[in-house]
Design an enzyme around this catalytic site. Structure first.
Site, PDB file in Angstrom:
ATOM      1  N   LYS A 180      81.269 -34.429 -33.670  1.00 32.77           N
ATOM      2  CA  LYS A 180      81.948 -35.324 -32.719  1.00 32.77           C
ATOM      3  C   LYS A 180      83.249 -35.849 -33.327  1.00 32.77           C
ATOM      4  CE  LYS A 180      81.317 -40.200 -31.462  1.00 32.77           C
ATOM      5  NZ  LYS A 180      81.956 -40.795 -32.652  1.00 32.77           N
ATOM      6  N   ASN A 181      83.174 -36.342 -34.560  1.00 31.11           N
ATOM      7  CA  ASN A 181      84.339 -37.003 -35.145  1.00 31.11           C
ATOM      8  C   ASN A 181      85.450 -36.031 -35.509  1.00 31.11           C
ATOM      9  OD1 ASN A 181      83.057 -39.389 -34.778  1.00 31.11           O
ATOM     10  ND2 ASN A 181      82.555 -39.743 -36.947  1.00 31.11           N
TER      11      ASN A 181
ATOM     12  N   ARG B 159      86.946 -45.929 -27.884  1.00 28.76           N
ATOM     13  CA  ARG B 159      87.750 -46.183 -29.080  1.00 28.76           C
ATOM     14  C   ARG B 159      88.643 -45.000 -29.488  1.00 28.76           C
ATOM     15  NH1 ARG B 159      89.673 -49.829 -33.033  1.00 28.76           N
ATOM     16  NH2 ARG B 159      89.981 -48.665 -34.942  1.00 28.76           N
TER      17      ARG B 159
ATOM     18  N   CYS C 227      81.776 -49.154 -27.826  1.00 29.30           N
ATOM     19  CA  CYS C 227      80.539 -49.921 -27.996  1.00 29.30           C
ATOM     20  C   CYS C 227      80.872 -51.202 -28.738  1.00 29.30           C
ATOM     21  CB  CYS C 227      79.565 -49.082 -28.801  1.00 29.30           C
ATOM     22  SG  CYS C 227      80.287 -48.512 -30.343  1.00 29.30           S
TER      23      CYS C 227
ATOM     24  N   ARG D  40      87.119 -52.515 -32.592  1.00 27.29           N
ATOM     25  CA  ARG D  40      87.701 -52.951 -33.840  1.00 27.29           C
ATOM     26  C   ARG D  40      89.222 -52.966 -33.753  1.00 27.29           C
ATOM     27  NH1 ARG D  40      83.838 -48.542 -34.463  1.00 27.29           N
ATOM     28  NH2 ARG D  40      84.878 -46.600 -34.958  1.00 27.29           N
ATOM     29  N   PRO D  41      89.868 -53.629 -34.722  1.00 31.00           N
ATOM     30  CA  PRO D  41      91.325 -53.778 -34.643  1.00 31.00           C
ATOM     31  C   PRO D  41      92.085 -52.456 -34.793  1.00 31.00           C
ATOM     32  CG  PRO D  41      90.461 -54.739 -36.695  1.00 31.00           C
ATOM     33  CD  PRO D  41      89.288 -54.329 -35.879  1.00 31.00           C
ATOM     34  N   ILE D  42      93.372 -52.485 -34.404  1.00 31.47           N
ATOM     35  CA  ILE D  42      94.214 -51.287 -34.556  1.00 31.47           C
ATOM     36  C   ILE D  42      95.469 -51.609 -35.366  1.00 31.47           C
ATOM     37  CG2 ILE D  42      93.378 -50.186 -32.434  1.00 31.47           C
ATOM     38  CD1 ILE D  42      96.097 -51.012 -31.162  1.00 31.47           C
ATOM     39  N   ASP D  43      95.407 -52.735 -36.106  1.00 30.86           N
ATOM     40  CA  ASP D  43      96.589 -53.175 -36.853  1.00 30.86           C
ATOM     41  C   ASP D  43      97.133 -52.116 -37.820  1.00 30.86           C
ATOM     42  OD1 ASP D  43      94.118 -53.570 -38.079  1.00 30.86           O
ATOM     43  OD2 ASP D  43      94.843 -55.156 -39.392  1.00 30.86           O
TER      44      ASP D  43
ATOM     45  N   ASP E  49      77.552 -44.341 -40.745  1.00 29.74           N
ATOM     46  CA  ASP E  49      76.862 -43.873 -39.540  1.00 29.74           C
ATOM     47  C   ASP E  49      75.385 -43.555 -39.791  1.00 29.74           C
ATOM     48  OD1 ASP E  49      79.386 -42.925 -37.538  1.00 29.74           O
ATOM     49  OD2 ASP E  49      79.768 -43.061 -39.666  1.00 29.74           O
TER      50      ASP E  49
ATOM     51  N   ARG F 178      76.906 -40.195 -25.826  1.00 28.65           N
ATOM     52  CA  ARG F 178      78.297 -40.168 -26.273  1.00 28.65           C
ATOM     53  C   ARG F 178      78.467 -39.216 -27.450  1.00 28.65           C
ATOM     54  NH1 ARG F 178      79.878 -45.362 -28.650  1.00 28.65           N
ATOM     55  NH2 ARG F 178      81.496 -43.958 -29.382  1.00 28.65           N
TER      56      ARG F 178
HETATM   57  C1  UD1 Z   1      85.406 -43.256 -37.949  1.00 27.25           C
HETATM   58  C2  UD1 Z   1      84.276 -42.572 -37.247  1.00 27.25           C
HETATM   59  C3  UD1 Z   1      83.016 -43.409 -37.327  1.00 27.25           C
HETATM   60  C4  UD1 Z   1      82.729 -43.777 -38.763  1.00 27.25           C
HETATM   61  C5  UD1 Z   1      83.954 -44.379 -39.440  1.00 27.25           C
HETATM   62  C6  UD1 Z   1      83.744 -44.614 -40.918  1.00 27.25           C
HETATM   63  C7  UD1 Z   1      85.446 -41.356 -35.503  1.00 27.25           C
HETATM   64  C8  UD1 Z   1      85.711 -41.179 -34.050  1.00 27.25           C
HETATM   65  N1  UD1 Z   1      84.654 -42.360 -35.844  1.00 27.25           N
HETATM   66  O1  UD1 Z   1      85.660 -44.466 -37.258  1.00 27.25           O
HETATM   67  O2  UD1 Z   1      81.939 -42.651 -36.793  1.00 27.25           O
HETATM   68  O3  UD1 Z   1      81.702 -44.737 -38.788  1.00 27.25           O
HETATM   69  O4  UD1 Z   1      85.080 -43.517 -39.294  1.00 27.25           O
HETATM   70  O5  UD1 Z   1      83.422 -43.430 -41.549  1.00 27.25           O
HETATM   71  O6  UD1 Z   1      85.913 -40.581 -36.314  1.00 27.25           O
HETATM   72  N2  UD1 Z   1      90.094 -51.125 -39.311  1.00 27.25           N
HETATM   73  C9  UD1 Z   1      90.994 -52.156 -39.215  1.00 27.25           C
HETATM   74  N3  UD1 Z   1      92.185 -51.908 -38.598  1.00 27.25           N
HETATM   75  C10 UD1 Z   1      92.529 -50.691 -38.118  1.00 27.25           C
HETATM   76  C11 UD1 Z   1      91.592 -49.644 -38.220  1.00 27.25           C
HETATM   77  C12 UD1 Z   1      90.380 -49.878 -38.825  1.00 27.25           C
HETATM   78  O7  UD1 Z   1      90.728 -53.267 -39.636  1.00 27.25           O
HETATM   79  O8  UD1 Z   1      93.629 -50.552 -37.576  1.00 27.25           O
HETATM   80  C13 UD1 Z   1      88.801 -51.384 -39.971  1.00 27.25           C
HETATM   81  C14 UD1 Z   1      87.594 -51.179 -39.058  1.00 27.25           C
HETATM   82  O9  UD1 Z   1      87.322 -52.321 -38.294  1.00 27.25           O
HETATM   83  C15 UD1 Z   1      86.515 -50.891 -40.075  1.00 27.25           C
HETATM   84  C16 UD1 Z   1      87.256 -50.155 -41.201  1.00 27.25           C
HETATM   85  O10 UD1 Z   1      88.625 -50.422 -40.985  1.00 27.25           O
HETATM   86  O11 UD1 Z   1      85.988 -52.086 -40.589  1.00 27.25           O
HETATM   87  C17 UD1 Z   1      87.049 -48.675 -41.256  1.00 27.25           C
HETATM   88  O12 UD1 Z   1      87.221 -48.141 -39.967  1.00 27.25           O
HETATM   89  P1  UD1 Z   1      87.782 -46.673 -39.705  1.00 27.25           P
HETATM   90  O13 UD1 Z   1      87.700 -45.839 -40.930  1.00 27.25           O
HETATM   91  O14 UD1 Z   1      89.090 -46.807 -39.031  1.00 27.25           O
HETATM   92  O15 UD1 Z   1      86.701 -46.125 -38.671  1.00 27.25           O
HETATM   93  P2  UD1 Z   1      87.020 -45.221 -37.459  1.00 27.25           P
HETATM   94  O16 UD1 Z   1      88.060 -44.240 -37.852  1.00 27.25           O
HETATM   95  O17 UD1 Z   1      87.272 -46.040 -36.255  1.00 27.25           O
END
Ligand code: UD1
Length: 423
Positions: free
Chosen positions: A24-25, A95, A119, A124-127, A310, A403
C-alpha cells in the site's frame, strides 16, 4: 458510510500458505508519480484496496487517463493534468492525498488542496512538506479549509528534515525531479518504499541517487516531463507480511507467508525469534512454526530499519499471549496506543504508563467482543485479537481495514480462520 463488519469466531488454529499483496505505502506514491511522465506507465502487483481506489479517483478528477485495471495491472498517465486542485471531498479524508501536491506543483506551478485527513492518526501535521517546498522557492497561502502552494520557478535546494518523514521524503522527491538543478535531502527516511520509488522514477527517466539512505540527491529536469513509458512492479507489503507472521505466532500455528521480501522483514523476524518463535525463510517466503512458549519482549517503534510503528498494535496483541512483561514504546506517532483500552476490555492485562508507553502482563486469555477499528493497523490487530480470543467477536468500521488490506477475510478463510464479512 459503509456498515459492513467482520464476524469472527476465535480459538481456531490456522495452517497453510498466505499470499502478500503489493505494498500500500508504495502504490500510494507510484500512482501520483504518473503525473510526471510524457508517456503512460504500467504498474503491476497493485493492491486492490480502498486507499488505492481513492488515489485513482483523485487522479481521474485531475484529468489523468487511467485505464481499467486488468487484474492487479494498470496503465495510466501520459496525459495532461487539467486542473491544479484536489477533489476536497476525498482529499479531506485521505492522508496520502498530499503526495499528489508534489508533482502537481512541479508541473502546474500551483496547487490547492484541503488539509489532508484520514483516520485518527491520519490527521497529522504537514509542516515539513511545507518547509520543503518553501526551500525550493514556493510560496504558501492557507485559509481555514485549504492550502495553496505556488512556485513560478522551482529551484533545487539543500533540505534537512528536522523530523524523519516517509511521505514528506517521497513527496519532495516527486517535486524535485522536475525542479531546476540539484536537490539534496538530508536526514531523509530510508524505508524500502522510498528506494523502490526512486528505482521506478529512474527507470522512467529521473536522476535520483542515494534513496534508501539518509541523503538523497535528485537532479531536476528544469520543468521538462520525465520520459515514462515503462512498467514497474509494486514491492510486497512488508507490513502485511509482518501482520501474518504475528498472527501465526499468536495462534501457535504453522504458517507460510509467500510472495514477500524477507529482507524487508528483518526487524520483525529478529523480534519474533527473540521471543522464542521458530522462523525459516527463503527467497520470497517466510515460515513460522510453533516454537517454545513465547516470552515477553520490550519493543520501541522506530524509522526503518527499526521496528515499524505499523506493527506495534498487532505486536501488542501478541504480547498479551507471551509469558511475562512487555514494554511497548511508540515513538513515531501520538495516539497510536488508543486501541489498548479495547484490548483490556477483551481481557488483556495492560497498564497505560503514559501516552507513548504501555506495559503488557502476559499471558492472558482474551474474550470475544464487539470492537471498532480506529485505524487500519489497529483494525488488523483487532482481527488477530479476535482470532486468538475465546468466543465470538464483531469488528466494526472495517472500511479502515479495507483501506489497506485487500479482501483480508478471503485470505484468512483459506488458512482456516472463521471470519465472515456481513452487511
Ligand atoms: C508513512 C506510512 C505509515 C507509517 C509511517 C511511519 C504511508 C502512506 N504511510 O506515514 O504507514 O506508519 O510512514 O513509517 O506511507 N510529521 C510532522 N510533520 C509533517 C509530517 C510528519 O510532524 O509534515 C510527523 C508525524 O505526525 C509523525 C512523524 O512525523 O509523528 C512521522 O510521520 P511520517 O514518517 O511522515 O509518516 P507518514 O509518511 O505519514
Amino acid at each position: 458510510m459503509e456498515m459492513a463488519e467482520f464476524l469472527i469466531r476465535g480459538g481456531k488454529k490456522i495452517k497453510g500458505e498466505i499470499e502478500v499483496r503489493g505494498a500500500k505505502n508504495s502504490a500510494l506514491k507510484i500512482l501520483p508519480a504518473s503525473i510526471l511522465f510524457a508517456n503512460p506507465i504500467g504498474i503491476t502487483n497493485l493492491p486492490l484496496i480502498e486507499d488505492v481506489f481513492r488515489m485513482l479517483e483523485l487522479l481521474k478528477a485531475l484529468g489523468i487517463r487511467v485505464e481499467k485495471p486488468n487484474g492487479r495491472s494498470l496503465k495510466l498517465g501520459g496525459s495532461e493534468v487539467k486542473i491544479g486542485h484536489l477533489r476536497s471531498d476525498i482529499a479531506e479524508r485521505f492522508r496520502a492525498s498530499i503526495v499528489l501536491a508534489g508533482p502537481l506543483l512541479a508541473i502546474g506551478k500551483t496547487v490547492t488542496f484541503p488539509h489532508p485527513g484520514g483516520c485518527v492518526i491520519g490527521k497529522r501535521p504537514i509542516d515539513i512538506f511545507l518547509d520543503g517546498w518553501r526551500s525550493m522557492g514556493a510560496k504558501i497561502r492557507s485559509n481555514k479549509s485549504s492550502y495553496t502552494i505556488e512556485a513560478k520557478r522551482l529551484v533545487g535546494s539543500q533540505f534537512i528534515f528536522r523530523k524523519v518523514s516517509v511521505t514528506a521524503t517521497e513527496t519532495l522527491m516527486l517535486t524535485a525531479v522536475l525542479a531546476h538543478g540539484k536537490t539534496v535531502l538530508k536526514n531523509a527516511a530510508m524505508e524500502p518504499e522510498i528506494s523502490s520509488l526512486a528505482k521506478f522514477l529512474n527507470k522512467n527517466g529521473a536522476k535520483i541517487k542515494g534513496a534508501g539512505t539518509s541523503t538523497v540527491e535528485i537532479i531536476g529536469t528544469g520543468g521538462k516531463l520525465l520520459r515514462g513509458g515503462k512498467t514497474f512492479q509494486v514491492i510486497p507489503d512488508r507490513i502485511e507480511a509482518g501482520d501474518f507472521l504475528i498472527l501465526g505466532a499468536a495462534l501457535k500455528s504453522r504458517l507460510r507467508v509467500i510472495k514477500c521480501n524477507p529482507e524487508h522483514l528483518e526487524a520483525i523476524i529478529t523480534m519474533l525469534r527473540a521471543g522464542g518463535a521458530n522462523i525459516k525463510s527463503g527467497h520470497d517466503w517466510v515460515e513460522i512454526r510453533p516454537g517454545r512458549a513465547l516470552s515477553g519482549l520490550d519493543v520501541t517503534t522506530r524509522e526503518y530499519p527499526g521496528f515499524v510503528t505499523d506493527l506495534q498494535a498487532p505486536f501488542t496483541v501478541l504480547m498479551t499471549q507471551a509469558m511475562g512483561d512487555s514494554m511497548i514504546f511508540e515513538t513515531v506517532f501520538d495516539g497510536r496506543l488508543n486501541y489498548v483500552e479495547d484490548l483490556v476490555r477483551m481481557g488483556a492485562n495492560v497498564t497505560i504508563l503514559d501516552p507513548h508507553r504501555v506495559l503488557v502482563h502476559g499471558p492472558t486469555k482474551l474474550h470475544g467482543r464487539e470492537i471498532e477499528s480506529p485505524d487500519l493497523r489497529a483494525g488488523l490487530a483487532f482481527i488477530i485479537a479476535a482470532m486468538v480470543a475465546e468466543g465470538n467477536s464483531v469488528v466494526k468500521n472495517i472500511y479502515q481495514i479495507d483501506r489497506g488490506y485487500e479482501k483480508i477475510e478471503e485470505r484468512l478463510q483459506k488458512i482456516g480462520a472463521d471470519i465472515r464479512r456481513v452487511g
